[in-house]
Design a protein around this motif. Structure first.
Motif, PDB file in Angstrom:
ATOM      1  N   THR A   1      -5.956  10.131  -4.713  1.00  0.00           N
ATOM      2  CA  THR A   1      -4.774   9.404  -5.174  1.00  0.00           C
ATOM      3  C   THR A   1      -3.550  10.310  -5.118  1.00  0.00           C
ATOM      4  OG1 THR A   1      -6.238   8.235  -6.676  1.00  0.00           O
ATOM      5  CG2 THR A   1      -3.886   8.008  -7.060  1.00  0.00           C
TER       6      THR A   1
ATOM      7  N   PRO B   1     -11.955 -13.382 -16.721  1.00  0.00           N
ATOM      8  CA  PRO B   1     -10.553 -13.428 -17.144  1.00  0.00           C
ATOM      9  C   PRO B   1      -9.807 -14.459 -16.293  1.00  0.00           C
ATOM     10  CG  PRO B   1     -11.277 -11.172 -16.692  1.00  0.00           C
ATOM     11  CD  PRO B   1     -12.368 -12.083 -16.242  1.00  0.00           C
TER      12      PRO B   1
ATOM     13  N   LEU C   1       1.406   5.697  -1.205  1.00  0.00           N
ATOM     14  CA  LEU C   1       1.248   4.813  -2.357  1.00  0.00           C
ATOM     15  C   LEU C   1       2.550   4.957  -3.129  1.00  0.00           C
ATOM     16  CD1 LEU C   1      -2.146   5.487  -4.222  1.00  0.00           C
ATOM     17  CD2 LEU C   1      -1.364   3.325  -3.271  1.00  0.00           C
TER      18      LEU C   1
ATOM     19  N   GLU D   1      -6.898 -14.787 -15.105  1.00  0.00           N
ATOM     20  CA  GLU D   1      -6.060 -14.359 -13.970  1.00  0.00           C
ATOM     21  C   GLU D   1      -6.925 -13.948 -12.780  1.00  0.00           C
ATOM     22  OE1 GLU D   1      -6.232 -12.850 -16.851  1.00  0.00           O
ATOM     23  OE2 GLU D   1      -6.417 -10.660 -16.643  1.00  0.00           O
ATOM     24  N   ILE D   2      -8.197 -13.607 -13.020  1.00  0.00           N
ATOM     25  CA  ILE D   2      -9.071 -13.261 -11.895  1.00  0.00           C
ATOM     26  C   ILE D   2      -9.725 -14.515 -11.316  1.00  0.00           C
ATOM     27  CG2 ILE D   2     -11.262 -12.116 -11.336  1.00  0.00           C
ATOM     28  CD1 ILE D   2     -10.303  -9.763 -12.897  1.00  0.00           C
TER      29      ILE D   2
ATOM     30  N   THR E   1      -3.824   3.476   6.549  1.00  0.00           N
ATOM     31  CA  THR E   1      -3.104   4.566   5.887  1.00  0.00           C
ATOM     32  C   THR E   1      -2.883   5.732   6.845  1.00  0.00           C
ATOM     33  OG1 THR E   1      -4.334   3.940   3.923  1.00  0.00           O
ATOM     34  CG2 THR E   1      -3.063   5.940   3.790  1.00  0.00           C
TER      35      THR E   1
ATOM     36  N   ILE F   1     -18.340  -9.821  -9.843  1.00  0.00           N
ATOM     37  CA  ILE F   1     -18.105  -9.044 -11.060  1.00  0.00           C
ATOM     38  C   ILE F   1     -19.312  -9.248 -11.981  1.00  0.00           C
ATOM     39  CG2 ILE F   1     -16.665  -8.791 -13.112  1.00  0.00           C
ATOM     40  CD1 ILE F   1     -14.293  -9.671 -11.475  1.00  0.00           C
TER      41      ILE F   1
ATOM     42  N   TYR G   1      -1.087   7.656 -12.521  1.00  0.00           N
ATOM     43  CA  TYR G   1      -1.476   6.512 -11.713  1.00  0.00           C
ATOM     44  C   TYR G   1      -2.709   5.855 -12.305  1.00  0.00           C
ATOM     45  CZ  TYR G   1      -1.960   3.627  -7.569  1.00  0.00           C
ATOM     46  OH  TYR G   1      -2.016   2.560  -6.727  1.00  0.00           O
TER      47      TYR G   1
ATOM     48  N   GLY H   1      -4.906  -3.845 -14.345  1.00  0.00           N
ATOM     49  CA  GLY H   1      -4.967  -5.257 -14.678  1.00  0.00           C
ATOM     50  C   GLY H   1      -6.288  -5.916 -14.331  1.00  0.00           C
ATOM     51  N   THR H   2      -7.306  -5.146 -13.977  1.00  0.00           N
ATOM     52  CA  THR H   2      -8.621  -5.741 -13.708  1.00  0.00           C
ATOM     53  C   THR H   2      -9.630  -5.065 -14.637  1.00  0.00           C
ATOM     54  OG1 THR H   2      -9.488  -4.163 -12.128  1.00  0.00           O
ATOM     55  CG2 THR H   2      -7.949  -5.784 -11.277  1.00  0.00           C
ATOM     56  N   PRO H   3     -10.833  -5.625 -14.733  1.00  0.00           N
ATOM     57  CA  PRO H   3     -11.841  -4.988 -15.589  1.00  0.00           C
ATOM     58  C   PRO H   3     -12.214  -3.592 -15.088  1.00  0.00           C
ATOM     59  CG  PRO H   3     -12.535  -7.194 -14.937  1.00  0.00           C
ATOM     60  CD  PRO H   3     -11.314  -6.875 -14.149  1.00  0.00           C
ATOM     61  N   LEU H   4     -11.890  -3.308 -13.817  1.00  0.00           N
ATOM     62  CA  LEU H   4     -12.273  -2.015 -13.244  1.00  0.00           C
ATOM     63  C   LEU H   4     -11.170  -0.974 -13.409  1.00  0.00           C
ATOM     64  CD1 LEU H   4     -13.790  -3.442  -9.948  1.00  0.00           C
ATOM     65  CD2 LEU H   4     -15.033  -2.755 -11.991  1.00  0.00           C
TER      66      LEU H   4
ATOM     67  N   HIS I   1      -2.319  10.656  -1.595  1.00  0.00           N
ATOM     68  CA  HIS I   1      -1.610   9.462  -1.126  1.00  0.00           C
ATOM     69  C   HIS I   1      -0.206   9.374  -1.734  1.00  0.00           C
ATOM     70  CE1 HIS I   1      -5.535   8.193   0.336  1.00  0.00           C
ATOM     71  NE2 HIS I   1      -4.942   7.221   0.993  1.00  0.00           N
TER      72      HIS I   1
ATOM     73  N   TYR J   1      -5.755   3.195 -11.528  1.00  0.00           N
ATOM     74  CA  TYR J   1      -6.456   2.562 -10.430  1.00  0.00           C
ATOM     75  C   TYR J   1      -6.848   1.130 -10.805  1.00  0.00           C
ATOM     76  CZ  TYR J   1      -9.913   2.270  -6.664  1.00  0.00           C
ATOM     77  OH  TYR J   1     -10.626   1.909  -5.560  1.00  0.00           O
ATOM     78  N   GLN J   2      -6.592   0.173  -9.931  1.00  0.00           N
ATOM     79  CA  GLN J   2      -6.928  -1.238 -10.164  1.00  0.00           C
ATOM     80  C   GLN J   2      -6.389  -1.748 -11.490  1.00  0.00           C
ATOM     81  OE1 GLN J   2     -11.023  -2.151  -9.275  1.00  0.00           O
ATOM     82  NE2 GLN J   2     -10.494  -2.101  -7.115  1.00  0.00           N
TER      83      GLN J   2
ATOM     84  N   MET K   1      -6.525   0.390  -1.320  1.00  0.00           N
ATOM     85  CA  MET K   1      -7.323   0.986  -2.368  1.00  0.00           C
ATOM     86  C   MET K   1      -6.888   0.529  -3.760  1.00  0.00           C
ATOM     87  SD  MET K   1      -5.875   4.876  -2.342  1.00  0.00           S
ATOM     88  CE  MET K   1      -6.653   5.323  -3.894  1.00  0.00           C
ATOM     89  N   ASN K   2      -5.825  -0.302  -3.806  1.00  0.00           N
ATOM     90  CA  ASN K   2      -5.339  -0.600  -5.147  1.00  0.00           C
ATOM     91  C   ASN K   2      -5.518  -2.052  -5.567  1.00  0.00           C
ATOM     92  OD1 ASN K   2      -3.625  -1.305  -3.206  1.00  0.00           O
ATOM     93  ND2 ASN K   2      -1.868  -0.161  -3.946  1.00  0.00           N
ATOM     94  N   SER K   3      -6.086  -2.888  -4.716  1.00  0.00           N
ATOM     95  CA  SER K   3      -6.208  -4.272  -5.143  1.00  0.00           C
ATOM     96  C   SER K   3      -7.667  -4.689  -5.228  1.00  0.00           C
ATOM     97  CB  SER K   3      -5.464  -5.184  -4.158  1.00  0.00           C
ATOM     98  OG  SER K   3      -6.099  -5.153  -2.925  1.00  0.00           O
ATOM     99  N   GLN K   4      -7.945  -5.481  -6.219  1.00  0.00           N
ATOM    100  CA  GLN K   4      -9.289  -6.030  -6.391  1.00  0.00           C
ATOM    101  C   GLN K   4      -9.570  -6.964  -5.218  1.00  0.00           C
ATOM    102  OE1 GLN K   4     -11.702  -6.015  -8.736  1.00  0.00           O
ATOM    103  NE2 GLN K   4     -12.778  -7.840  -8.104  1.00  0.00           N
TER     104      GLN K   4
END
Lengths: 274, 286, 263
Positions: free
Chosen positions: B48, C61, B57, C63-64, C179, C10, B10, B15-18, B51, B12-13, C1-4
């Motif tokens: 994770t 970026p 998830l 896309e952000i 959750t 930033i 898995y 596709g983002t800088p994080l 979940h 985490y986040q 918990m999975n999305s920006q």
């Protein structure tokens, strides 16, 4: 200096409620590391909230660092003298930046703007978070959050520090970090009061107070209080492991010379027997 | 098999800088009726994993089988999963919301199709199982309970659906010694009655008392998996993973270093006391 | 918990990150005005390139920087369609009842859409490159003239600051409770509106209870740290706006003026 002298403190939240504190005496000398032990709901948090007049004294006497807690003219000097860190690390921050949050207390006491950055970085350094000014509290670990909260209190150079179950929500690493910071402060001469239900945390203390149902049921050194299982059980707590083993071995016919408080001392004792 | 986890990963986040990997290629399985502990340093991916195992998830890579069924398969009925798998999160008392304890405990049975009478029986059973006085608390607001009682009420809400498997996340945090003791007794009893229990915790003492097997997660990898005594035996490895062992295990280590013959796979006080007695008697005092 | 989180700051070192927050916020207001004032194709070319340059300077970026835009695509489609179908025009291309399709309508739809997208990108760039506290301080300093008519600016900004500080905690908590209730069998995603409404109490009640508890604990902590109202605090240091800030404001004002007078 950071002494505490309380006599017969009695307190109830509502008029009809049973008293949460019932005739509590407490006496602490400057520079001591003190543990107040008791299970959840025994009144220990209620007691310490009298030290900085978050709760108004209803009955009894209490003087903290030489200030009578009833003296309203001295209220803000009292609050500056007694620093307090609370249980939930998420509910103590006023700013999204650690540096600004640490400055909050200083600003409340109108410390001149020019002195603030120096005091903030000194306080952060003292808790091992040097250079964290621009960080965001909610991205820190639990232990780091509590240390940042501690820095906010230390920036005011309090004579007395109260940790109100400040380790209860932390993982073992965070817990160790906070305990180490408490020991460090004691070395610097600050009076440190730790509120906890974890018996092991009271072992390094100079003085242990044991509370149950609003009453102080024991006070003394860790050796005097923590080695008596009956006392701890009366307060709904369990003795430290070496104490438990000492008493169980005794029942089985094996008598150790002294009752050990730590695993190291236990090993020493058992070796002497061999 | 209760759980079969196959090459689970898995990020985490994504596709983002994080972006950070949380789990990398984790595989293990848990049999029916096991009591398994999971330990790991904060941020190791435990949360994770929990979940993903509970189907909360979606698993982007790898599979999660529960009772032999892929829970991420298209068309898999999630409501079935919710009835056979109970999940108790950290500080579960924060999820209480109904006006009475009885209603709150019954919440999970809403879509169960059980009759009102059956629901009532289940609720009573669950409340009594967690050690609360049914007739006293059933009509009470959950907010009026004490801290320890609230946690019990929340556990009752999870038990009411009578799940076959139970996952717990840090169930002992914030409890005082007596509350902790009572909770562990309850878990051991449920396990003895056949429930599979998976407990994520930092509390090495509790795991040492109750769990029989321990998984260690370290930086998203499964670092250890074995009988808990065996995993605790290697204290150096545990320290490398940033973890402590139970106080009894620690004491056994110190005693051994002082020349006392105490076995090193001890995890609980229950094992420590007889071991010390044997060592003292067998060790031959003069 | 999975999305920006949308609009979450930033950290970075771009020109936009380093610009004075007061200049950034005032410039943002001026640019919104410019977007609204834009009406011609030439004007749009200028405004769009201006905003694209700002977005590029932020070094975010793409896309952000456009995150919330893409998430709202279905909404945009509806807005566009409503304009195209229901714009009353004197020169319709096609008409059926109250439905009218015309060049004017299509232009109007495109116009509104473009404005929303541009404003969204602007606000993304603002919040993604400015720490919340700096933004709060900027708003406070811009509000400070209100002091003279008796507004307690210090207290207001304290409240704002505390509220902003709590947002990440509350979002995380909302996620946790959702959750936990899902694990207990609550269905938040099921289709029917009525079902969804019924699913709300298990989510909202705990969140409100917790928010009150948190607010209560924070109030005690603030009191313990000596807070007794904004008046009794060290005064904020007011630094003069740097030249770069004035320059940026001048450019934004120029764009506004061009839209008014030239196009």
């Amino acid at each position: 200096m950071g002494s505490i002298a309380g006599k017969q403190i009695t307190f109830a939240y509502g008029y009809d409620d049973a008293p949460t504190l019932n005739g509590v005496d407490i006496s602490v000398k400057p520079g001591q590391l003190v543990a107040i032990l008791g299970r959840n709901g025994c009144g220990k948090s209620t007691l310490v909230r009298h030290f900085n007049a978050l709760l108004a004294l209803q009955e009894g006497e209490l003087s903290v660092a030489g200030i009578d807690v009833r003296d309203e003219a001295e209220l803000w000097r009292l609050r500056r003298t007694v620093g307090m860190v609370f249980q939930n690390p998420d509910n103590q921050f006023v700013s999204s930046l650690v540096g600004e949050d640490v400055a909050f207390g200083l600003e409340n006491y109108q410390v001149p703007r020019s002195e603030i950055p120096g005091k903030v970085s000194a306080a952060l350094e003292m808790v091992g978070l040097a250079g964290f000014e621009e960080r965001s509290p909610h991205l820190l670990s639990g232990g780091q959050k509590q240390r940042a909260a501690l820095a906010g209190v230390l920036a005011l150079e309090p004579e007395i520090l109260v940790l109100d179950e400040a380790t209860a929500m932390l993982d073992p690493v965070g817990r160790r970090e906070i305990l180490a910071a408490a020991m460090d402060l004691r070395m610097r001469g600050t009076t440190v009061i730790m509120i906890t239900h974890i018996v092991e945390e009271a072992i390094p203390a100079d003085l242990v107070f044991l509370m149950n149902e609003g009453k102080m049921i024991a006070a003394g050194t860790p050796e005097e209080v923590l080695t008596v299982p009956e006392l701890l059980e009366q307060a709904g707590l369990a003795p430290p492991l070496p104490v438990r083993l000492y008493h169980d071995l005794r029942t089985a016919g094996i008598a150790l010379e002294h009752c050990p408080l730590t695993a190291e001392a236990l090993a020493e004792e058992l070796c002497r027997l061999k | 098999m209760s759980f079969e986890i196959k090459s689970l990963s898995y990020v985490y986040q994504r596709g983002t800088p994080l972006e950070t990997p949380a789990l990398e290629n984790v595989s293990f399985s848990i049999g029916d009726g096991e009591f398994v502990g999971i330990m790991g340093h904060t941020g190791c991916g435990k949360s994770t994993l929990l979940h993903l195992m509970a189907g909360l998830l979606p698993a982007p890579a790898g599979t999660v089988l529960i009772d032999g069924e892929d829970i991420n398969r298209k068309g898999y009925d999630r409501s079935v999963l919710r009835r056979k798998l109970g999940v108790l999160f950290q500080f579960p008392e924060s999820q209480l919301f109904e006006s009475t304890v009885e209603k709150d405990v019954a919440f999970g049975l809403k879509h169960s199709g059980l009759s009102t009478k059956d629901i009532e029986q289940r609720v009573q059973w669950a409340i009594e199982t967690v050690g609360l006085d049914y007739s006293r608390v059933k009509g009470q607001s959950p907010l009026g309970l004490s801290g320890g009682e609230k946690r019990r009420a929340a556990i009752a809400g999870v038990l009411a659906v009578q799940p076959r498997h139970l996952i717990l996340d840090e169930p002992t945090v914030g409890l005082d010694p007596m509350g902790r003791e009572a909770l562990l007794e309850l878990l051991v009893k449920l396990n003895r009655d056949g429930m599979t229990i998976l407990m994520v915790s930092h509390d090495a003492d509790s795991l040492g008392e109750a769990a029989r097997r321990l998984l260690v997660l370290h930086q998203g990898h499964l670092a250890a998996d074995g009988p808990i005594g065996q995993v605790f035996a290697d204290m150096d490895a545990m320290a490398d993973w940033g973890l402590g062992v139970s106080q009894s295990r620690e004491a056994a280590g110190l005693l051994a270093r002082k020349g006392l013959e105490v076995p090193q796979d001890i995890t609980s006080y229950r094992q420590l006391l007889p071991a010390v007695l044997t060592a003292l008697k067998g060790g031959g005092s003069p | 918990m999975n999305s920006q989180l949308t609009g979450q700051y930033i950290p970075g070192t771009s020109i936009m990150h380093r610009m004075d927050a007061r200049a950034k916020f005032s410039g943002f207001l001026l640019l919104i005005a410019a977007v609204i004032l834009t009406g011609t194709i030439k004007g749009y070319l200028l405004t769009i390139s201006f905003i694209l340059i700002i977005a590029a300077l932020s070094k975010l970026p793409p896309e952000i920087a456009t995150g919330s835009v893409r998430r709202m695509l279905p909404f945009f489609f509806v807005v566009f369609l409503l304009n195209v179908l229901f714009f009353e025009s004197e020169t319709p291309l096609w008409q059926w009842g109250i439905v009218t399709i015309s060049i004017d309508g299509i232009a109007q739809g495109a116009n509104i859409l473009l404005r929303i997208v541009l404003i969204l990108i602007l606000s993304n760039v603002l919040t993604l490159t400015t720490p919340p506290m700096a933004l709060m301080a900027a708003i406070e300093s811009l509000m400070s003239p209100l002091r003279f008519i008796g507004v307690p600016v210090g207290d207001v900004s304290m409240i704002l600051s505390v509220a902003v500080q709590f947002i990440p905690t509350l979002l995380r908590e909302t996620d946790d409770i959702r959750t936990a209730q899902t694990a207990r069998g609550a269905q938040f995603e099921s289709g029917k509106l009525l079902d969804r409404a019924k699913a709300l109490p298990p989510l909202l009640t705990p969140i409100f209870l917790s928010a009150f508890k948190r607010a209560d604990e924070l109030a005690v902590a603030m009191e313990a740290r000596g807070y007794r109202g904004g008046k009794h605090r060290t005064k904020k240091a007011s630094q003069p706006m740097p030249v770069s800030g004035w320059l940026a404001l001048l450019l934004c004002a120029a764009l506004c003026a061009l839209q008014i007078f030239l196009f």
